[in-house]
Design a protein around this motif. Structure first.
Motif: not given
Length: 140
Positions: A1, A27, A31
């Protein structure tokens, strides 16, 4: 992401980074992060006396003052981090980066002004929300 982190070096940026570090399950390091800061340009009546190299060095130094601690934070947490800066109004500059980068998420610190405060003082957060279609996670 792809995650965009608009940063300004304030306590709100520090709070946002601390929140992300404390909630790694949201998160974490897997990422692609882009830390971005907008640098206010020197007024044209003053900048016309400076050569382009001097101006570029000044703008890079201002951006690095904001981005250096974020870069250190990313190294400590094992994040893949890119950094960038542009000149201009922060909300417009962030919107420009969002258009170019197409992030999956924007994570930014917010001062948490009331609606009336935003009308009177303006708000980068309000400007980003009005201009960008990407999801935004606000950390107050």
């Amino acid at each position: 992401m792809k995650i965009l982190l608009p940063v300004d070096g304030s306590d709100y940026t520090k709070r946002m980074l601390a929140y992300l570090a404390a909630h790694e399950e949201l998160l974490g390091p897997k990422h692609d992060y882009l830390a971005f800061t907008a640098v206010h340009p020197i007024p044209s009546h003053a900048s016309r006396f400076l050569d382009r190299g001097t101006l570029d060095a000044y703008y890079s130094e201002r951006a690095e003052e904001v981005l250096r601690p974020v870069r250190r934070f990313a190294e400590q947490t094992g994040w893949t981090l890119r950094v960038a800066h542009r000149l201009g109004d922060p909300a417009a500059a962030i919107a420009s980066v969002v258009e170019a980068e197409q992030p999956d998420l924007i994570v930014m610190g917010s001062h948490g002004h009331t609606a009336l405060g935003n009308v009177l003082m303006g708000s980068v957060t309000s400007g980003v929300l009005a201009r960008c279609k990407a999801p935004v996670l606000l950390v107050r």
